[in-house]
Design a protein around this motif. Structure first.
Motif, PDB file in Angstrom:
ATOM      1  N   GLY A  25       5.863   6.738  -1.154  1.00  0.00           N
ATOM      2  CA  GLY A  25       6.445   6.975   0.167  1.00  0.00           C
ATOM      3  C   GLY A  25       5.525   6.520   1.286  1.00  0.00           C
ATOM      4  N   LEU A  26       4.227   6.768   1.141  1.00  0.00           N
ATOM      5  CA  LEU A  26       3.264   6.304   2.143  1.00  0.00           C
ATOM      6  C   LEU A  26       3.238   4.780   2.205  1.00  0.00           C
ATOM      7  N   THR A  27       3.352   4.144   1.050  1.00  0.00           N
ATOM      8  CA  THR A  27       3.378   2.679   1.023  1.00  0.00           C
ATOM      9  C   THR A  27       4.579   2.141   1.783  1.00  0.00           C
ATOM     10  N   VAL A  28       5.745   2.725   1.521  1.00  0.00           N
ATOM     11  CA  VAL A  28       6.959   2.305   2.229  1.00  0.00           C
ATOM     12  C   VAL A  28       6.796   2.535   3.733  1.00  0.00           C
ATOM     13  N   ALA A  29       6.238   3.687   4.106  1.00  0.00           N
ATOM     14  CA  ALA A  29       6.023   3.982   5.525  1.00  0.00           C
ATOM     15  C   ALA A  29       5.061   2.985   6.148  1.00  0.00           C
ATOM     16  N   GLY A  30       4.029   2.604   5.400  1.00  0.00           N
ATOM     17  CA  GLY A  30       3.072   1.624   5.914  1.00  0.00           C
ATOM     18  C   GLY A  30       3.708   0.272   6.160  1.00  0.00           C
ATOM     19  N   PHE A  31       4.551  -0.171   5.241  1.00  0.00           N
ATOM     20  CA  PHE A  31       5.247  -1.449   5.439  1.00  0.00           C
ATOM     21  C   PHE A  31       6.219  -1.354   6.611  1.00  0.00           C
ATOM     22  N   ALA A  32       6.920  -0.222   6.715  1.00  0.00           N
ATOM     23  CA  ALA A  32       7.861  -0.057   7.825  1.00  0.00           C
ATOM     24  C   ALA A  32       7.130  -0.055   9.163  1.00  0.00           C
ATOM     25  N   LEU A  33       5.984   0.635   9.221  1.00  0.00           N
ATOM     26  CA  LEU A  33       5.209   0.665  10.461  1.00  0.00           C
ATOM     27  C   LEU A  33       4.683  -0.712  10.808  1.00  0.00           C
ATOM     28  N   THR A  34       4.193  -1.426   9.815  1.00  0.00           N
ATOM     29  CA  THR A  34       3.688  -2.786  10.060  1.00  0.00           C
ATOM     30  C   THR A  34       4.793  -3.690  10.586  1.00  0.00           C
ATOM     31  N   ALA A  35       5.983  -3.581   9.997  1.00  0.00           N
ATOM     32  CA  ALA A  35       7.103  -4.412  10.441  1.00  0.00           C
ATOM     33  C   ALA A  35       7.569  -4.039  11.845  1.00  0.00           C
ATOM     34  N   ALA A  36       7.426  -2.739  12.196  1.00  0.00           N
ATOM     35  CA  ALA A  36       7.920  -2.273  13.494  1.00  0.00           C
ATOM     36  C   ALA A  36       6.959  -2.548  14.640  1.00  0.00           C
ATOM     37  N   LEU A  37       5.681  -2.747  14.332  1.00  0.00           N
ATOM     38  CA  LEU A  37       4.706  -2.963  15.397  1.00  0.00           C
ATOM     39  C   LEU A  37       4.967  -4.288  16.112  1.00  0.00           C
ATOM     40  N   PRO A  38       4.821  -4.336  17.425  1.00  0.00           N
ATOM     41  CA  PRO A  38       4.964  -5.603  18.150  1.00  0.00           C
ATOM     42  C   PRO A  38       3.952  -6.635  17.669  1.00  0.00           C
ATOM     43  N   ALA A  39       4.220  -7.890  17.985  1.00  0.00           N
ATOM     44  CA  ALA A  39       3.375  -8.983  17.512  1.00  0.00           C
ATOM     45  C   ALA A  39       1.929  -8.825  17.955  1.00  0.00           C
ATOM     46  N   ALA A  40       1.713  -8.225  19.126  1.00  0.00           N
ATOM     47  CA  ALA A  40       0.353  -8.086  19.654  1.00  0.00           C
ATOM     48  C   ALA A  40      -0.530  -7.195  18.783  1.00  0.00           C
ATOM     49  N   PHE A  41       0.085  -6.456  17.852  1.00  0.00           N
ATOM     50  CA  PHE A  41      -0.689  -5.554  17.004  1.00  0.00           C
ATOM     51  C   PHE A  41      -1.134  -6.220  15.704  1.00  0.00           C
ATOM     52  N   HIS A  42      -0.746  -7.461  15.493  1.00  0.00           N
ATOM     53  CA  HIS A  42      -1.024  -8.118  14.226  1.00  0.00           C
ATOM     54  C   HIS A  42      -2.061  -9.220  14.390  1.00  0.00           C
ATOM     55  N   MET A 201      -7.715  -8.177   1.466  1.00  0.00           N
ATOM     56  CA  MET A 201      -7.185  -7.586   2.695  1.00  0.00           C
ATOM     57  C   MET A 201      -7.182  -8.574   3.853  1.00  0.00           C
ATOM     58  N   LEU A 202      -8.030  -9.586   3.789  1.00  0.00           N
ATOM     59  CA  LEU A 202      -8.048 -10.589   4.851  1.00  0.00           C
ATOM     60  C   LEU A 202      -6.898 -11.587   4.716  1.00  0.00           C
ATOM     61  N   LEU A 203      -6.414 -11.781   3.500  1.00  0.00           N
ATOM     62  CA  LEU A 203      -5.443 -12.851   3.252  1.00  0.00           C
ATOM     63  C   LEU A 203      -4.149 -12.696   4.051  1.00  0.00           C
ATOM     64  N   PRO A 204      -3.491 -11.515   4.090  1.00  0.00           N
ATOM     65  CA  PRO A 204      -2.239 -11.430   4.856  1.00  0.00           C
ATOM     66  C   PRO A 204      -2.401 -11.761   6.333  1.00  0.00           C
ATOM     67  N   ALA A 205      -3.590 -11.488   6.890  1.00  0.00           N
ATOM     68  CA  ALA A 205      -3.819 -11.762   8.312  1.00  0.00           C
ATOM     69  C   ALA A 205      -3.861 -13.255   8.608  1.00  0.00           C
ATOM     70  N   LEU A 206      -3.967 -14.074   7.574  1.00  0.00           N
ATOM     71  CA  LEU A 206      -4.107 -15.523   7.755  1.00  0.00           C
ATOM     72  C   LEU A 206      -2.848 -16.281   7.366  1.00  0.00           C
ATOM     73  N   THR A 207      -1.749 -15.556   7.169  1.00  0.00           N
ATOM     74  CA  THR A 207      -0.516 -16.201   6.715  1.00  0.00           C
ATOM     75  C   THR A 207       0.563 -16.265   7.792  1.00  0.00           C
ATOM     76  N   GLY A 208       0.225 -15.940   9.028  1.00  0.00           N
ATOM     77  CA  GLY A 208       1.177 -16.076  10.119  1.00  0.00           C
ATOM     78  C   GLY A 208       2.410 -15.226   9.939  1.00  0.00           C
ATOM     79  N   ALA A 209       3.575 -15.827  10.115  1.00  0.00           N
ATOM     80  CA  ALA A 209       4.839 -15.089  10.055  1.00  0.00           C
ATOM     81  C   ALA A 209       5.137 -14.535   8.670  1.00  0.00           C
ATOM     82  N   ALA A 210       4.456 -15.038   7.663  1.00  0.00           N
ATOM     83  CA  ALA A 210       4.691 -14.580   6.289  1.00  0.00           C
ATOM     84  C   ALA A 210       3.800 -13.401   5.909  1.00  0.00           C
ATOM     85  N   HIS A 211       3.226 -12.699   6.902  1.00  0.00           N
ATOM     86  CA  HIS A 211       2.225 -11.689   6.567  1.00  0.00           C
ATOM     87  C   HIS A 211       2.812 -10.516   5.788  1.00  0.00           C
TER      88      HIS A 211
END
Length: 259
Positions: A25-42, A201-211
């Protein structure tokens, strides 16, 4: 004991302790929060969009770059999405060794110690990812980080850290000693997890829109690696690849699954 039986043991320990649904459940919440954050947070916002040379001009015209608090929240959301299932075994150990009335407190202290480790790691890793994103083209930085992560996962140092991820400590039953033991277990697991997983952990930050897709793929890869038992400290094929693509291990797991 075969490696397949040892891996099955890791799964059984996690499932017996009962925290897996909560961690999922925490994992799902983490993905949902990441998806909901504005672009400036990524961190991925700047990947491939601007370079180090562009920063003075952007600042001169008042352009707003991602702020440290925004990037910190994005980092914590990414950690929440990718890390919970990796600690199912140690958290089950803390829960199992605590009295029923103390279990929520014990797991909370474990989470605090573990979270502090990843928060401190983010102070170093998030700026490093930002620097890579600004310095190199998106595809280049992601390819380099993927190669570095695979080499790291094959190294003796990563194997030593992986072994320590499975380390469980004595948990006291009462009072401040029990609280200290739960917090220490969280810090011990967190330090080992940071040492094992930091390049991934660094890899998703370097994949742009596919993070988000990259986060899911990396989380699955790291979870597969965590199922592998402790092993000799030496150069080897990354353990996640052994788990995912080693037919003899998969066959052993199926042959030994609980009835």
């Amino acid at each position: 004991m075969s490696r397949a039986a040892a891996m099955l043991g890791q799964v059984q320990v996690a499932l017996r302790g009962g925290p897996v649904p909560m961690l999922a459940g925490l994992t799902v919440a983490g993905f949902a929060l990441t998806a909901a954050l504005p672009a400036a947070f990524h961190l991925s916002t700047v990947c491939g969009q601007i370079s180090v040379a562009d920063i003075p001009a952007l600042l001169a015209v008042g352009a707003v770059l991602p702020s440290f608090p925004a990037l910190a929240l994005g980092w914590l959301a990414m950690t929440l999405a990718m890390m919970p299932l990796l600690v199912a075994g140690p958290l089950a150990h803390v829960r199992r060794c605590s009295l029923p009335r103390r279990r929520a407190r014990a797991m909370g202290l474990f989470a605090l110690g573990y979270g502090i480790c990843w928060a401190l790691a983010g102070v170093v890793l998030a700026p490093a990812a930002l620097l890579l994103a600004l310095s190199l083209a998106q595809g280049t930085s992601a390819a380099l980080m993927l190669g570095a992560a695979l080499i790291w996962s094959a190294s003796p140092v990563a194997q030593l850290a992986h072994n320590r991820c499975h380390r469980t400590l004595r948990i006291g039953a009462f009072g401040p000693a029990a609280d200290r033991d739960c917090l220490r277990q969280g810090v011990t697991t967190g330090m080992a997890c940071v040492a094992t997983c930091w390049p991934w952990m660094l890899l998703p930050a370097l994949t742009g829109a596919a993070h988000l897709a990259a986060m899911a793929a990396v989380a699955a890869f790291l979870l597969a690696a965590r199922f592998a038992p402790a092993g000799p400290v030496r150069w080897r094929v990354p353990q996640a690849l052994e788990v995912l693509f080693g037919p003899r291990y998969l066959t052993g797991l199926l042959a030994r699954r609980p009835k």
